[in-house]
Design a protein around this motif. Sequence first.
Motif, PDB file in Angstrom:
ATOM      1  N   ALA A  51      13.423 -30.213   5.863  1.00 51.48           N
ATOM      2  CA  ALA A  51      14.940 -30.478   6.383  1.00 51.48           C
ATOM      3  C   ALA A  51      15.378 -29.235   6.457  1.00 51.48           C
ATOM      4  O   ALA A  51      16.294 -29.021   7.483  1.00 51.48           O
ATOM      5  CB  ALA A  51      15.393 -31.117   4.923  1.00 51.48           C
ATOM      6  N   ALA A  52      15.203 -28.053   6.016  1.00 53.17           N
ATOM      7  CA  ALA A  52      15.588 -26.674   6.499  1.00 53.17           C
ATOM      8  C   ALA A  52      14.982 -26.415   7.711  1.00 53.17           C
ATOM      9  O   ALA A  52      15.756 -25.921   8.717  1.00 53.17           O
ATOM     10  CB  ALA A  52      14.934 -25.636   5.409  1.00 53.17           C
ATOM     11  N   GLU A  53      13.676 -26.542   7.987  1.00 51.34           N
ATOM     12  CA  GLU A  53      13.004 -26.229   9.373  1.00 51.34           C
ATOM     13  C   GLU A  53      13.884 -27.102  10.624  1.00 51.34           C
ATOM     14  O   GLU A  53      13.774 -26.544  11.566  1.00 51.34           O
ATOM     15  CB  GLU A  53      11.450 -26.715   9.116  1.00 51.34           C
ATOM     16  CG  GLU A  53      10.782 -25.710   8.305  1.00 51.34           C
ATOM     17  CD  GLU A  53       9.296 -25.969   8.422  1.00 51.34           C
ATOM     18  OE1 GLU A  53       8.914 -26.878   8.984  1.00 51.34           O
ATOM     19  OE2 GLU A  53       8.546 -25.348   7.735  1.00 51.34           O
ATOM     20  N   LEU A  54      14.078 -28.501  10.208  1.00 55.95           N
ATOM     21  CA  LEU A  54      14.503 -29.403  11.126  1.00 55.95           C
ATOM     22  C   LEU A  54      15.807 -29.374  11.583  1.00 55.95           C
ATOM     23  O   LEU A  54      16.622 -29.881  12.456  1.00 55.95           O
ATOM     24  CB  LEU A  54      13.976 -30.828  11.046  1.00 55.95           C
ATOM     25  CG  LEU A  54      12.515 -31.127  10.809  1.00 55.95           C
ATOM     26  CD1 LEU A  54      12.125 -32.388  10.502  1.00 55.95           C
ATOM     27  CD2 LEU A  54      11.878 -30.840  12.278  1.00 55.95           C
ATOM     28  N   GLY A  55      16.556 -28.629  10.619  1.00 56.87           N
ATOM     29  CA  GLY A  55      18.340 -28.702  10.595  1.00 56.87           C
ATOM     30  C   GLY A  55      18.945 -30.004  10.236  1.00 56.87           C
ATOM     31  O   GLY A  55      19.828 -30.249  10.852  1.00 56.87           O
TER      32      GLY A  55
END
Length: 476
Positions: free
Chosen positions: A361-365
């Motif tokens: 989720a953090a990587e994909l925003g």
Amino acid sequence: MIESISIESKCPEADNMSQIEKPLKSKPMPSAVSVLIVDDEPGMRSFLNKALAKKFALVETAASIEEAEQLRSRCHFDLLIVDIRLPGRSGIEWREALDDQERRSDIIFMTGYADMEVAIQALRAGASDFIMKPFHLEQMMKAVDRCIERRLLKRENLMLRREVSSGYSSTIIGNSDAMMEVKLVIERVAPTNAVVLIEGESGTGKELVARQLHLLSGRQGPFVPVNCGAIAPELLESELFGHTAGSFTGAKGNREGLFSFASGGTIFLDEIGEMPLKMQTALLRVLEQKAIRPVGSEKEVNIDVRVIAATNRKLAEEVEAGHFRRDLFYRLNVLDIVIPPLRERPDDVVELTHHFTRQLAAELGVKEVVWSHEDLLKLQQHQWPGNIRELRNMIERCILLGKPPAEYWKEQPKAELNAQPGYPHDWALKDVEKDHVTAVVDSHGGNKSAAARVLGVSRKTLDRKYKEWFDCESEV
């Protein structure tokens, strides 16, 4: 930077010879470093050769640029120590001519006739350091150390950039009894230099275990992963050991191999079971002699590299089938770490799910998926033939599409979900594997690339298995 030191003797060789036996406070460097000294003064060549040969694996000398070129055509040198004034051609002119070479070497210029203009020319030509004659030996050794340190730092930065771009995390997730045992073995084995063989199905995290072994080993060099199954057999030797110019078609220049690149660190040979028999012989020699020979070279270079290998195949069975050398298997199998498949540790599924959800989720925003208790139970009950890799891919798809696991599974072929068909107890393991793999391929309409992704294996591995099972060429 020009450095001048006042020395009473006008003969640097005579003045410095006595220093060779003195202990110098230079930092220890990886032994697999090659140095070429180019100077037309025999005394200077002998003096530097004796000093550097104690520290590095390969030290060569040349009296002219022509001799230096002959040596460079047979071997790659990490560092060149070159006198600026040489017969026929200056060292600076030679350096400028090397700019188009495939693998550049660091260079230290020496001269007894330098002025500011010459120093500027040397720096513009890419010199790593500039030393005035006469000099103390310690001054030269410090310059050499700085060059090698910078070279190793560049290697480490390259590996760090690759790790960051691949989203690598050094944390081993899982607190099941099986994974706690794996972590305990890693802690005990990591500080040693012993060869380690990691076994486990595709997608279980063998590279992660190898990286953890390296991180806890205390070794200062880089971690260099190599997928033996992804490199063409005819190129594997060159990739691992390097090559010299002209050693084969397309070898335009000298090139370091991955073993040299891993100097002082760890090389991870993934999919070792895919390595051709010819290369297995060469690898066995490297493990026993702790030296490599670049393709086309007549000289061996000592190495300081820890070897960790991994396989998703049963190497003992490969040995009996004649596909893997027995002596190499015993040499690799000194310490064995077996990673259990995800289906055998369902307690770890929940922890892995939350970890990947936060990370992706953090990587994909995007927002994190909220998993219900029923969702997590379904995840634990799934058999995960692709192991952790399949779980991570599923979570990424759910995050992107905003769909819960139930909807994801509805899109999957039924054959993939029924991973426990209840095989007869008298079936051999290879028959169970064959039945399951062919069922997954059939469920994807014969699309082997798609089936390979679900199974967590490479397309090449799938083709090889089909050829073994059906004794015919696999479909393209």
